[in-house]
Write an enzyme that holds these catalytic residues in place. Structure first.
Site, mmCIF file in Angstrom:
data_model
loop_
_atom_site.group_PDB
_atom_site.id
_atom_site.type_symbol
_atom_site.label_atom_id
_atom_site.label_comp_id
_atom_site.label_asym_id
_atom_site.label_seq_id
_atom_site.Cartn_x
_atom_site.Cartn_y
_atom_site.Cartn_z
ATOM 1 N N CYS A 182 34.812 43.620 49.013
ATOM 2 C CA CYS A 182 34.105 43.091 47.845
ATOM 3 C C CYS A 182 34.257 41.588 47.654
ATOM 4 O O CYS A 182 33.540 40.997 46.842
ATOM 5 C CB CYS A 182 34.583 43.811 46.591
ATOM 6 S SG CYS A 182 34.262 45.594 46.611
ATOM 7 N N HIS A 259 44.657 35.830 51.828
ATOM 8 C CA HIS A 259 44.596 37.025 52.672
ATOM 9 C C HIS A 259 46.009 37.570 52.816
ATOM 10 O O HIS A 259 46.895 36.883 53.307
ATOM 11 C CB HIS A 259 44.027 36.660 54.043
ATOM 12 C CG HIS A 259 43.408 37.808 54.779
ATOM 13 N ND1 HIS A 259 44.052 39.000 54.953
ATOM 14 C CD2 HIS A 259 42.201 37.953 55.378
ATOM 15 C CE1 HIS A 259 43.281 39.827 55.634
ATOM 16 N NE2 HIS A 259 42.137 39.219 55.895
ATOM 17 N N HIS A 343 33.322 29.949 31.727
ATOM 18 C CA HIS A 343 32.815 31.273 32.068
ATOM 19 C C HIS A 343 33.711 31.884 33.137
ATOM 20 O O HIS A 343 33.841 31.324 34.234
ATOM 21 C CB HIS A 343 31.369 31.193 32.553
ATOM 22 C CG HIS A 343 30.461 30.450 31.620
ATOM 23 N ND1 HIS A 343 29.982 30.995 30.452
ATOM 24 C CD2 HIS A 343 29.972 29.182 31.677
ATOM 25 C CE1 HIS A 343 29.231 30.112 29.832
ATOM 26 N NE2 HIS A 343 29.206 29.001 30.546
ATOM 27 N N HIS A 347 35.264 40.076 39.639
ATOM 28 C CA HIS A 347 34.559 41.192 40.282
ATOM 29 C C HIS A 347 34.708 42.453 39.448
ATOM 30 O O HIS A 347 35.782 42.728 38.900
ATOM 31 C CB HIS A 347 35.131 41.408 41.684
ATOM 32 C CG HIS A 347 34.655 42.656 42.345
ATOM 33 N ND1 HIS A 347 33.324 42.919 42.570
ATOM 34 C CD2 HIS A 347 35.335 43.734 42.809
ATOM 35 C CE1 HIS A 347 33.202 44.095 43.155
ATOM 36 N NE2 HIS A 347 34.405 44.610 43.312
ATOM 37 N N HIS A 376 28.441 48.381 33.813
ATOM 38 C CA HIS A 376 27.690 49.408 33.102
ATOM 39 C C HIS A 376 26.241 49.454 33.556
ATOM 40 O O HIS A 376 25.677 50.534 33.767
ATOM 41 C CB HIS A 376 27.762 49.138 31.592
ATOM 42 C CG HIS A 376 27.080 50.190 30.761
ATOM 43 N ND1 HIS A 376 25.740 50.143 30.434
ATOM 44 C CD2 HIS A 376 27.566 51.342 30.203
ATOM 45 C CE1 HIS A 376 25.424 51.189 29.705
ATOM 46 N NE2 HIS A 376 26.507 51.937 29.547
ATOM 47 N N ASN A 380 29.097 49.225 40.606
ATOM 48 C CA ASN A 380 29.780 48.329 41.546
ATOM 49 C C ASN A 380 28.885 48.168 42.777
ATOM 50 O O ASN A 380 28.752 49.082 43.577
ATOM 51 C CB ASN A 380 31.140 48.913 41.935
ATOM 52 C CG ASN A 380 31.961 47.958 42.778
ATOM 53 O OD1 ASN A 380 31.433 47.032 43.392
ATOM 54 N ND2 ASN A 380 33.267 48.182 42.818
#
Length: 449
Positions: A182, A259, A343, A347, A376, A380
């Site tokens: 993702c 990572h 802002h 994810h 919503h 995802n």
């Protein structure tokens, strides 16, 4: 760039007054070196021209009950159906997400290569068409193409499909990222930033998508059924440029990547494998929260030095100094990261991860609105979710000139990526989200309880 002409008598006067030479030598040397460097390899700013998110046709809209009915028709056991129902109803996903027809209505379940290819072409080409129509950028201006999709690796690749469809130039730099999870979209943004600082006068097109057909697990292992319940159809296309002449909405300031695959716990937290019956699926383990916390903490340590105000950096340094002098006498100071951006767009992931992240960074519940409402409305959609969130705040008219946007995503590996954007103008997007925000429940995923 030409050096300024100096009057010869003026030079002679300076040379004769040798006392001034040591004083002038250093700044003059630095000036000459700077002029040589910037003339030969000028540093380039990287701009986000615009982006587009895929909105599937209404025929592919899939409510929670439709999803569960389809799962029942596909032959899942009562135990698995009960588990998926708990995940779907407690995850924050609404009734307006999307899935392709081969998953919703085909019996038996159609997971063929043809169905997967049709899904990807529909999303990818539809999103790029929308982006090119918005930006008016010619295909000949695109010199860099980066495509990411975790589970579907087509032959020819998705990048080749795009080059063929839009007849992109033969010397285009192509990158096809798979298995990146993702966070891949923000990883691609960082890659685009580096490439655009090398390749002059060009544009970079990023296409971020996932393939729900290839991601379906048709076995009975609960740890592999979670992603069946959460992931939905979607994708995004993002255009970056190093041409100041393009009317861009944002400047890409920072891209920081972490990572943690060197840790076995993090590496195995999300893992594709076969179950006891030889059916492949993606396992989500209970160590996911541990892996996410570790990756986010390391990412914040790198990012903090770039975005925290000086006052916060001084408090961090003071805290570290005192803790070294007097171990155990002072608690670790957590910087106020909510002062770094107007802002905050994490994810969508899942509620437990989002809530832990919110508390750790000191954000209030309202700061998570874009993430929770995106989950919503669209579910995802993996690496593209982060762009649906940006579309949400744009549609609400909240992005003003000078605002900083912090996107952060995490995924298999385990990886965490942050991108900081600066709005170059007020940005408003027309959309159909007037009903949002909604007052959603705060239940969590049952698998992590």
């Amino acid at each position: 760039m030409l050096l300024p002409k100096l009057n010869p008598p003026f030079i002679s006067e300076i040379v004769n007054h040798t006392n001034f030479i040591p004083t002038l030598l250093l700044p003059i040397s630095l000036l000459i070196i700077s002029l040589i460097i910037f003339t030969k390899e000028p540093w380039r700013r990287v701009f986000l021209v615009d982006f587009s998110c895929y909105k599937p046709p209404e025929s592919q809209k899939c409510s929670r009950e439709t999803f569960l009915d389809a799962a029942k028709n596909h032959g899942y056991s009562d135990e698995s159906l009960s588990f998926m129902a708990k995940v779907v109803r407690g995850s924050g996903i609404g009734d307006s997400t999307y899935l392709p027809q081969n998953i919703q209505s085909d019996v038996p379940l159609n997971l063929s290569i043809e169905a997967a290819r049709n899904e990807s072409e529909m999303v990818v080409l539809g999103t790029i068409d929308s982006l090119l129509a918005k930006t008016k950028v010619e295909c000949s201006e695109i010199g860099i193409l980066i495509v990411n999709c975790t589970v579907f690796n087509a032959i020819p690749s998705l990048s080749s499909i795009i080059v063929n469809r839009y007849k992109l130039r033969e010397n285009i730099c192509c990158y096809n990222l798979t298995g990146m999870g993702c966070s891949a979209s923000l990883l691609a943004a960082g890659l685009a930033k580096q490439l655009l600082q090398v390749h002059k006068n060009t544009c970079a097109l990023i296409v971020s998508t996932e393939n729900t057909t290839c991601g379906v697990y048709d076995g009975e292992d609960p740890s592999k059924l979670i992603l069946n319940s959460l992931f939905r159809l979607g994708g995004s296309a993002i255009l970056f440029s190093n041409k100041p002449s393009h009317r861009s909405n944002y400047e890409l300031l920072h891209a920081v990547h972490t990572h943690t695959a060197s840790s076995d716990v993090c590496y195995k937290s999300i893992y594709k494998e076969e179950d006891s019956h030889g059916i492949s699926g993606i396992t989500v383990t209970k160590s996911l929260l541990i892996a996410a916390t570790s990756a986010v903490e390391q990412n914040l340590r790198k990012l903090g030095f770039l975005i925290l105000p000086l006052s916060e950096l001084l408090l961090v340094a003071k805290n570290r100094f005192i803790r070294r002098l007097r171990p155990g006498k002072m608690e670790l100071y957590v910087p106020k990261f909510n002062r770094c951006a107007e802002h905050f767009l994490p994810h969508v992931g899942g509620k437990p991860v989002l809530e832990a992240l919110r508390k750790k960074l000191g954000f209030c519940g309202g700061d998570m609105e874009a993430s929770r409402m995106t989950l919503h409305r669209f579910g995802n959609t993996s690496s593209s979710s982060i762009w649906y969130e940006l579309a949400y705040v744009e549609a609400k008219g909240r992005v003003k000139k000078g605002d900083r946007v912090w996107q952060i995503a995490f995924g298999a590996g385990f990886k965490c990526s942050s991108v900081i954007l600066s709005a170059l103008r007020d940005v408003t997007l027309m959309s159909d989200i007037d009903v949002y925000p909604l007052d959603l429940d705060t239940s969590s995923l049952p698998y992590f309880d």
